[in-house]
Design an enzyme around this catalytic site. Structure first.
Site, PDB file in Angstrom:
ATOM      1  N   ASP A  98      -1.708  -4.571   4.665  1.00  0.00           N
ATOM      2  CA  ASP A  98      -2.922  -3.977   4.258  1.00  0.00           C
ATOM      3  C   ASP A  98      -2.861  -3.102   3.015  1.00  0.00           C
ATOM      4  OD1 ASP A  98      -5.500  -2.738   4.216  1.00  0.00           O
ATOM      5  OD2 ASP A  98      -5.282  -1.036   5.689  1.00  0.00           O
ATOM      6  N   GLU A 125      -3.462  -3.599  -2.614  1.00  0.00           N
ATOM      7  CA  GLU A 125      -4.189  -4.103  -3.880  1.00  0.00           C
ATOM      8  C   GLU A 125      -3.217  -3.430  -5.314  1.00  0.00           C
ATOM      9  OE1 GLU A 125      -5.619  -2.573  -1.492  1.00  0.00           O
ATOM     10  OE2 GLU A 125      -6.491  -4.448  -0.969  1.00  0.00           O
ATOM     11  N   ASP A 132     -13.080  -3.869   4.184  1.00  0.00           N
ATOM     12  CA  ASP A 132     -14.007  -3.253   5.318  1.00  0.00           C
ATOM     13  C   ASP A 132     -15.377  -3.542   4.902  1.00  0.00           C
ATOM     14  OD1 ASP A 132     -11.576  -1.912   5.641  1.00  0.00           O
ATOM     15  OD2 ASP A 132     -11.525  -0.312   4.304  1.00  0.00           O
TER      16      ASP A 132
END
Ligand code: MIG
Length: 739
Positions: free
Chosen positions: A364, A367, A452
């Site tokens: 997770d 980015e 999300d």
């Protein structure tokens, strides 16, 4: 190099902008000659190179391969779609092309919206947009391949650069498209086609890679929550699934399993017997999937920080200090995953988790996401800053570059580190990794989810076109959080979400901190009953799902396909984005709105039978269908033979379940793939591949390949309502003798 596949692995490494700058002597490179032959298949393509500005070489040239598979230079300006590329002012490369009014724009990775991305400007820069809605633009992934769908004149355009990009897909309605790439490095541009969509995807995935067969457990249901706070909660969740007989194969451990959210630690207080918990879960048929974030706490008491500093793995600023950004553990440093030695370092750290028996890794925040700095660069407002003015520097193969130049690679290379480490830790076992951020080619390293979302019908509806587009970009194992991540789900939403979600290749219920629980039993017995039945239907289809992953490996085909994939001559099919095909044989048309009981369903040509049984409907037709809460909202194509299983609760029980080959219609054909579902033995030929035919009531089973020692002795066949049992082992023996 042993075989073609391996050759491809090597070829891709060199081709993708993971590293190599475009080499300028293509015609003489033996590798490239081979490359041309291998990729072309039946699909013509052109490769265009824009060299970095500091090079004395001509600023761009184009190459095409003709029927003789020879590279030749082509004159710019005479390329299909009037494709051209040039270096503009500043650090911008521009690609321009014609966008005929009839063309739809599919693909482009993870975009908020429908199938067709036309008439808007799209920014590609990996971004943690945790509250995405209609005006959102850049999301977690950067996957710069667009399918220009225009009947026989369809093309794919792949702009291979992990730097920020801005795609203008005819926003001025002047039938022009353009891509601005904010980079000082080179860019490789591929135009594939003209060819039909399946062929374009086959060629694109030959170029960038395909998803290897996932471990069988990862095709099952996964239950997640931010966060199950401690061991006893995780154990209770698992036991709840078994007591309630709801199928499930994995429980997920979000950030709270760690000590102060620090990677490669485990909270002693909340998870005192982490390993024991994992082995007990294993005995119940569950894997544990822990989350791993990239940020490493900058602290002398953090072992990963100390070891990482020693090995110099962290990204540095231009001043030479490790870059520090804030995430969950606090002030963190970030490994430079583009470097191979850093991926190896990370792999060694991951051993800590593999040794404890985790079933895979969930990546997770890669980015990379930073608190308070979600978007480091806005290409609609800025020029690319000088490398020294970018957040930090990274090490590309040609040397030090600004972070933005390779930002798109961060998540993919982190997932790659996890993938390769798991393979090294458990040689011969299939790997499960899940990542939020990734780049073109990231499909080689496992599964993705779309970040999300919210517990909104809007996000349920959009999951269909969004996942179809991600699938067309090569990502076979993809899904969204079932039930929605943010906001509160309710019983009806959860049921409707499972009705769609049982057909997501990656099948996971996940929910945010602070939201109402949304496990399948959270909304009372009626909702639970419906969801149990739905999840069971997914498990009954496991053999079919496995076959679809095999198909992906062979042809690049996604599991969730737009109708036009199989019905290209049906002009109506081109405009359907609230239905999809799950493989060729299942058409899924779920309810996607609150309080809705019926919906319009478009059935293309052929005959269609409801999955749960019912009258056969001839297509093409548009009908109103009522879907009850516990119904599987899908139709089976007549002409299909589906391998079905009786209900079961986790993949460890699959081998003992008798396969039913259910024939739909008078004439049908199907395929049955059998292997152990766990190891890489299939790559050494240890699998069975059966071709099944039903012709006017006569049935035949022919092995295309026999290699699976543990094939079931018998299978059941159902045709025209009659069941018969057939001995696979006898058939295998006679075939072996005949050969
Ligand atoms: O800042 O780990 O998308 O799935 O539960 C939030 C906590 C960090 C974002 C992920 C979500 C996950 C959450 N994470």
């Amino acid at each position: 190099m042993r075989n073609k596949t391996e050759f491809w692995h090597a070829a891709r490494q060199a081709v993708l902008h993971v590293g190599s700058r475009p080499d300028r002597k293509p015609a003489k490179s033996p590798f490239r000659q081979q490359f041309a032959k291998a990729i072309v298949g039946r699909t013509p393509f052109i490769r265009l190179e824009v060299t970095p500005p500091d090079e004395a070489a001509p600023f761009s040239f184009a190459l095409a391969n003709d029927a003789r598979l020879k590279w030749r230079n082509v004159k710019l300006g005479r390329l299909p779609l009037q494709l051209s590329a040039y270096r503009a002012q500043g650090a911008v490369t521009v690609v321009e092309f014609a966008l005929p009014s009839t063309a739809q724009c599919w693909g482009l990775g993870e975009r908020y919206g429908g199938l067709d991305q036309r008439s808007r400007v799209h920014t590609l820069i990996t971004t943690d947009d945790h509250s995405h809605q209609e005006s959102s633009d850049a999301l977690y992934k950067s996957i710069p391949v667009l399918y220009l769908m225009d009947g026989a004149q369809s093309h794919a355009l792949f702009v291979d650069s992990p730097a920020p990009q801005r795609w203008d897909l005819d926003s001025r309605l002047d039938e022009r498209g353009s891509v601005e790439i904010f980079t000082r490095r080179g860019v490789s541009i591929y135009l594939l086609g003209p060819a039909p969509l399946p062929q374009l995807v086959a060629a694109y995935t030959l170029l960038t890679g395909r998803t290897p067969l996932p471990p069988r457990f990862s095709l099952g249901h996964q239950q997640s929550r931010w966060s199950y706070p401690d061991e006893s909660t995780i154990r209770a969740i698992a036991t709840e699934f078994r007591n309630r007989r709801i199928p499930c194969d994995a429980v997920v451990a979000d950030i709270d399993y760690m000590e102060d959210y620090r990677a490669f630690t485990i909270s002693r207080e909340r998870f005192p017997k982490f390993e024991g918990m994992i082995s007990d879960l294993g005995a119940q048929g569950f894997k544990l999937i822990p989350i791993v974030d990239p940020g490493i706490l900058k602290s002398r008491r953090d072992a990963t920080y100390v070891a990482g500093t020693h090995k110099d793995v962290f990204c540095r600023t231009v001043q030479g200090d490790p870059f520090v950004g804030k995430v969950w553990p606090g002030k963190c440093c970030f490994p430079d995953f583009v470097r191979e030695d850093v991926r190896e370092f990370w792999g060694e750290r991951l051993r800590f988790l593999f040794d404890k028996g985790v079933g895979g890794i969930w990546n997770d925040m890669n980015e990379p996401a930073l608190f308070g700095q979600q978007r480091p660069f806005d290409p609609s407002k800025q020029q690319l800053p000088k490398a020294s003015d970018q957040m930090f520097l990274q090490t590309a193969p040609e040397g030090t570059v600004g972070h933005l130049e390779v930002r798109g690679l961060y998540g993919m290379q982190m997932a790659r580190a996890a993938f390769e480490a798991q393979l090294a830790a458990r040689p011969d076992q299939r790997v499960f990794t899940l990542t939020r951020s990734t780049y073109a080619g990231g499909q080689r390293y496992g599964a993705v989810w779309l970040g999300d979302n919210k517990s909104w019908f809007e996000h349920l509806r959009l999951s269909i076109p969004m996942l179809m587009n991600v699938g067309l970009c090569g990502f076979a194992q993809s899904g969204v959080d079932i039930g929605g991540f943010g906001e509160n789900a309710d019983g009806e939403l959860l049921i409707r979400w499972y009705q769609t979600g049982i057909f997501y290749p990656f099948f996971r219920n996940h929910c945010a901190m602070g939201q109402r629980p949304q496990e399948p039993w959270a909304f009372g017995p009626k909702v639970e009953r419906a969801i149990r039945k739905l999840i069971r239907a997914r498990y009954r289809l496991t053999r079919y799902v496995e076959r679809l992953f095999v198909e992906h490996r062979e042809s690049g085909a996604p599991l969730m396909r737009p109708l036009a994939w199989h019905y290209p001559d049906d002009s109506h099919a081109w405009h359907v984005s609230d239905q999809f095909l799950f493989g060729e044989d299942l058409l899924v048309a779920p309810i996607l709105n609150r309080a809705q009981r019926e919906r319009m369903v478009y059935l293309p040509e052929g005959c269609w039978e409801p999955f749960d049984g019912g009258a056969v409907i001839p297509g093409p037709t548009q009908i109103v269908v009522r879907w009850g809460f516990d119904e599987v909202p899908a139709f089976v194509r007549h002409g299909a033979i589906l391998p079905l299983l009786p209900a079961f609760e986790h993949m460890g029980q699959l081998e003992q379940r008798t396969i039913l080959l259910k024939c739909y219609g008078q004439n049908a054909s199907g395929r049955l793939w059998l292997d152990d579902g766990e190891s890489l033995a299939y790559q050494r030929g240890e699998y069975d591949d059966w071709q099944i035919q039903l012709r006017s009531g006569r049935l035949s089973l022919d092995p295309r390949h026999l290699g699976y020692a543990k094939r079931p002795k018998r299978v059941l066949i159902e045709a025209a309502g009659q069941q018969t049992s057939i001995s696979l082992s006898d058939l295998a023996t006679t075939t072996a003798r005949r050969r």
